[in-house]
Design an enzyme around this catalytic site. Structure first.
Site, PDB file in Angstrom:
ATOM      1  N   GLY A 149       0.843  -1.203   0.000  1.00  0.00           N
ATOM      2  CA  GLY A 149       0.000   0.000   0.000  1.00  0.00           C
ATOM      3  C   GLY A 149       0.871   1.244   0.000  1.00  0.00           C
ATOM      4  N   ARG A 208       1.137  -5.196  -5.131  1.00  0.00           N
ATOM      5  CA  ARG A 208       1.414  -6.362  -4.285  1.00  0.00           C
ATOM      6  C   ARG A 208       1.601  -7.554  -5.225  1.00  0.00           C
ATOM      7  NH1 ARG A 208      -2.947  -3.782  -0.947  1.00  0.00           N
ATOM      8  NH2 ARG A 208      -1.881  -2.895   0.840  1.00  0.00           N
ATOM      9  N   ASP A 228       5.401  -4.888   6.039  1.00  0.00           N
ATOM     10  CA  ASP A 228       6.027  -6.153   6.442  1.00  0.00           C
ATOM     11  C   ASP A 228       6.063  -7.187   5.316  1.00  0.00           C
ATOM     12  OD1 ASP A 228       3.304  -6.532   6.602  1.00  0.00           O
ATOM     13  OD2 ASP A 228       3.414  -7.895   8.305  1.00  0.00           O
ATOM     14  N   THR A 248       4.503   2.754   5.311  1.00  0.00           N
ATOM     15  CA  THR A 248       3.115   2.308   5.483  1.00  0.00           C
ATOM     16  C   THR A 248       2.403   3.240   6.454  1.00  0.00           C
ATOM     17  OG1 THR A 248       1.686   0.617   6.465  1.00  0.00           O
ATOM     18  CG2 THR A 248       3.967   0.564   7.164  1.00  0.00           C
ATOM     19  N   ASP A 286       0.173   2.295   8.379  1.00  0.00           N
ATOM     20  CA  ASP A 286      -0.365   1.495   9.485  1.00  0.00           C
ATOM     21  C   ASP A 286       0.463   1.577  10.777  1.00  0.00           C
ATOM     22  OD1 ASP A 286      -2.263   0.697   7.666  1.00  0.00           O
ATOM     23  OD2 ASP A 286      -1.373  -1.261   7.277  1.00  0.00           O
ATOM     24  N   ASP A 293       2.583  -0.450  11.785  1.00  0.00           N
ATOM     25  CA  ASP A 293       2.408  -1.790  12.369  1.00  0.00           C
ATOM     26  C   ASP A 293       3.707  -2.589  12.445  1.00  0.00           C
ATOM     27  OD1 ASP A 293       2.672  -2.028   9.630  1.00  0.00           O
ATOM     28  OD2 ASP A 293       1.047  -3.453   9.371  1.00  0.00           O
ATOM     29  N   ARG A 336      -5.252  -1.865   9.232  1.00  0.00           N
ATOM     30  CA  ARG A 336      -5.258  -3.336   9.191  1.00  0.00           C
ATOM     31  C   ARG A 336      -5.433  -3.862  10.617  1.00  0.00           C
ATOM     32  NH1 ARG A 336      -3.327  -6.132   4.369  1.00  0.00           N
ATOM     33  NH2 ARG A 336      -2.421  -4.227   3.595  1.00  0.00           N
TER      34      ARG A 336
END
Ligand code: F6P
Length: 342
Positions: A15, A76, A108, A131, A133, A135, A177
């Site tokens: 993304g 992706r 990741d 990202t 996120d 995360d 996410r």
């Protein structure tokens, strides 16, 4: 005979995130400054597979620092993980262009790809965390996260205007996410009444009781409207698919009595606008610092590292270790959000 210049490639993958362009610029300009050559790979690993590769000079990354998205394109490519032939096609492209170092900017999944690539092809790979996120557990911040918080906050500010005018409750979903960082940071920045995080692993009944408690507190101190921020990861959890912002809004509208106040709730999903927009100064500077570090690592012949930031210091961590670390949302921020919305 003159020694061939070191040649590196750069790709953006997964993304997109605001600040990826600033990262590409930082890598290209730092590498050129140190006498390296740089090739841009289009659409992440897809461009490696299809040999969509071209040289980048200092001018080719001009006028991009302020732009959202990624000039290199992104995609992706799940087959990279599963199909040996796909990977061999990618390695053939690296070999063809004599690329001996690769910077992968993504999340990741992209880091896992970089990890396999460096083991199998021998090409040194360095990851940059791009990202919204946030995360990735090994770094305090990822490139794009700060801008996405601001985008969420600005959108929630606008919802607040109309909710306040009509005396309504907004139940608003943000991305991330399975990580609740975007929700907790945006929720605190926007002064929300309640923040719903996937890390809590609560079921729908527990969340509804929590929302009712928080709204009752807010209405009890005279507030006439409400803002509930929900991380998308909640309804991605098993058995929670129904628990959307519209479901929560409708439940509140049908269970007014439980709040002890008239409730007129609406659900909103901020959606992909969170991934766009001009990067904040924090993301541009983070991208610049991390991009330089990635080039330094390749100059020193290092590989399989990802660049991060800890306590405002740029660090590198082994990718294998980084992708195995479990991200935790800050307990302090969760309790702070709860205290401030009391
Ligand atoms: O990983 C970034 C992210 O924006 C997540 O927050 C979100 O769940 C996902 O990507 C959306 O992906 P897509 O662009 O494929 O809809």
């Amino acid at each position: 005979m003159e020694k061939a210049k070191k040649r590196i490639g750069i790709l953006t993958s997964g993304g997109d995130a605001p600040g990826m362009n600033a990262a590409v610029r930082a890598v290209v300009r730092s590498a050129l400054y140190h006498g390296m050559e740089v090739y841009g790979i289009r659409d992440g690993f897809v461009g490696l597979k299809s040999d969509d590769v071209s040289p980048l000079d200092a001018g080719s990354v001009g006028d991009i620092i302020h732009r959202g998205g990624t000039i290199l394109g992104t995609a992706r490519l799940p087959e990279f993980a599963t199909d040996e032939n796909v990977r061999q096609e990618c390695y053939a492209t690296l070999k063809k262009h004599r690329i001996d170092g690769l910077v992968v900017c993504g999340g990741d999944g992209s880091f896992r790809g970089a990890n396999v690539l460096q083991h199998e092809s021998g090409v040194n790979a360095i990851g940059l965390p791009g990202t919204i996120d946030n995360d990735l557990a090994y770094t305090d911040y990822t490139i794009g996260f700060d801008t996405a918080i601001n985008t969420c906050m600005e959108n929630i500010n606008k919802l607040r205007d109309t909710m306040a005018s009509h005396g309504r409750v907004s139940v608003v979903e943000v991305m991330g996410r399975d990580c609740g960082d975007l929700a907790v940071y945006a929720g605190i920045a926007a002064g929300s009444d309640a923040i719903l995080l996937p890390e809590m692993r609560w079921n729908d009944q527990k969340w509804l009781r929590y929302i009712v408690t928080k709204l009752s507190q807010s209405f009890g101190r005279g507030k006439k409207y409400g803002i509930i921020v929900m991380a998308e990861g909640i309804h991605m959890q098993p058995g929670m698919g129904h628990f959307t912002v519209d479901y929560i809004a409708s439940w509140l509208n049908h269970n007014q009595g439980s709040v002890g106040h008239k409730v007129d709730a609406r659900g909103s999903v901020i959606g992909h606008v969170q991934r766009g927009g001009s990067p904040s100064s924090a993301d541009r500077i983070l991208a610049a610092r991390m991009g330089e570090c990635a080039v330094d690592a390749l100059r020193e012949g290092k590989s399989n590292l990802c660049v991060g930031i800890r306590n405002n210091k740029i660090i590198t961590v082994d990718i294998t270790k980084a992708v195995s670390m479990k991200k935790k949302v800050s307990k302090h921020l969760i309790s702070l959000a709860d205290i401030l919305s009391h």
